[in-house]
Design a protein around this motif. Structure first.
Motif, short mmCIF file in Angstrom:
data_model
loop_
_atom_site.label_atom_id
_atom_site.label_comp_id
_atom_site.label_asym_id
_atom_site.label_seq_id
_atom_site.Cartn_x
_atom_site.Cartn_y
_atom_site.Cartn_z
N MET A 36 0.73 -1.08 -0.01
CA MET A 36 -0.01 -0.23 0.08
C MET A 36 1.07 1.13 0.03
SD MET A 36 -2.93 1.17 -0.09
CE MET A 36 -4.08 2.43 0.20
N LYS A 37 1.95 1.17 0.75
CA LYS A 37 2.84 2.35 1.09
C LYS A 37 3.51 2.69 -0.38
CE LYS A 37 6.84 3.99 3.21
NZ LYS A 37 8.06 3.40 4.33
N GLN A 38 4.07 1.62 -1.02
CA GLN A 38 4.55 1.81 -2.36
C GLN A 38 3.95 2.19 -3.42
OE1 GLN A 38 6.49 -1.83 -3.82
NE2 GLN A 38 7.71 -0.56 -5.07
N VAL A 39 2.39 1.83 -3.50
CA VAL A 39 1.46 2.23 -4.40
C VAL A 39 1.47 3.62 -4.17
CG1 VAL A 39 -0.80 2.15 -5.35
CG2 VAL A 39 0.59 -0.02 -4.64
N PHE A 40 1.08 4.03 -2.76
CA PHE A 40 1.04 5.43 -2.78
C PHE A 40 2.17 6.28 -3.28
CE2 PHE A 40 1.94 9.03 0.20
CZ PHE A 40 0.82 9.82 -0.05
N PHE A 41 3.53 5.96 -2.94
CA PHE A 41 4.42 6.73 -3.49
C PHE A 41 4.84 6.85 -4.99
CE2 PHE A 41 5.91 6.63 1.10
CZ PHE A 41 6.23 8.02 1.18
N LEU A 42 4.37 5.48 -5.65
CA LEU A 42 4.37 5.46 -7.18
C LEU A 42 3.62 6.58 -7.62
CD1 LEU A 42 4.61 1.80 -7.57
CD2 LEU A 42 6.38 3.32 -8.24
N LEU A 43 2.22 6.53 -6.97
CA LEU A 43 1.40 7.81 -7.56
C LEU A 43 1.99 9.01 -7.33
CD1 LEU A 43 -1.50 8.38 -8.75
CD2 LEU A 43 -2.35 8.18 -6.32
N LEU A 44 2.52 9.04 -6.01
CA LEU A 44 2.86 10.51 -6.02
C LEU A 44 4.20 10.89 -6.69
CD1 LEU A 44 2.35 12.86 -3.75
CD2 LEU A 44 3.94 11.60 -2.12
N ALA A 45 4.86 9.88 -7.10
CA ALA A 45 6.10 10.25 -7.84
C ALA A 45 5.56 10.64 -9.47
CB ALA A 45 6.97 8.90 -8.18
N ARG A 46 4.54 10.11 -9.85
CA ARG A 46 4.01 10.42 -11.19
C ARG A 46 3.38 12.00 -11.24
NH1 ARG A 46 1.13 5.07 -13.92
NH2 ARG A 46 2.76 3.89 -13.98
N ILE A 47 2.65 12.13 -9.98
CA ILE A 47 2.32 13.71 -9.78
C ILE A 47 3.36 14.52 -9.76
CG2 ILE A 47 0.83 14.95 -8.14
CD1 ILE A 47 -0.71 12.76 -7.52
N ASN A 48 4.30 14.29 -9.17
CA ASN A 48 5.65 15.16 -8.75
C ASN A 48 6.17 15.31 -10.40
OD1 ASN A 48 5.47 15.49 -6.23
ND2 ASN A 48 6.99 14.21 -5.68
N LYS A 49 6.23 14.25 -11.00
CA LYS A 49 6.76 14.29 -12.45
C LYS A 49 6.08 15.29 -13.28
CE LYS A 49 8.66 11.56 -16.08
NZ LYS A 49 9.03 10.34 -16.67
N ALA A 50 4.75 15.26 -13.21
CA ALA A 50 4.01 16.36 -13.84
C ALA A 50 3.98 17.77 -13.38
CB ALA A 50 2.50 15.79 -13.91
#
Length: 50
Positions: free
Chosen positions: A1-15
């Motif tokens: 769950m934690k890793q999925v959250f950070f993967l989503l957050l990483a995509r938002i940061n990239k944008a």
């Protein structure tokens, strides 16, 4: 769950946040805000990969 959250957050940061490595930003001349963004992106990326 934690890793999925950070993967989503990483995509938002990239944008949203700029890539300072592509802009060839000199870290000794970076402002406090730029350093904070670099630190935040590093934190999110490190947690997304672990």
């Amino acid at each position: 769950m934690k890793q999925v959250f950070f993967l989503l957050l990483a995509r938002i940061n990239k944008a949203i946040f700029p890539s300072y490595s592509k802009k060839r930003l000199d870290l000794s001349k970076a402002s406090k805000l730029q350093l904070a963004i670099i630190g935040w992106r590093y934190y999110v990326t490190a947690n997304a990969l672990s």
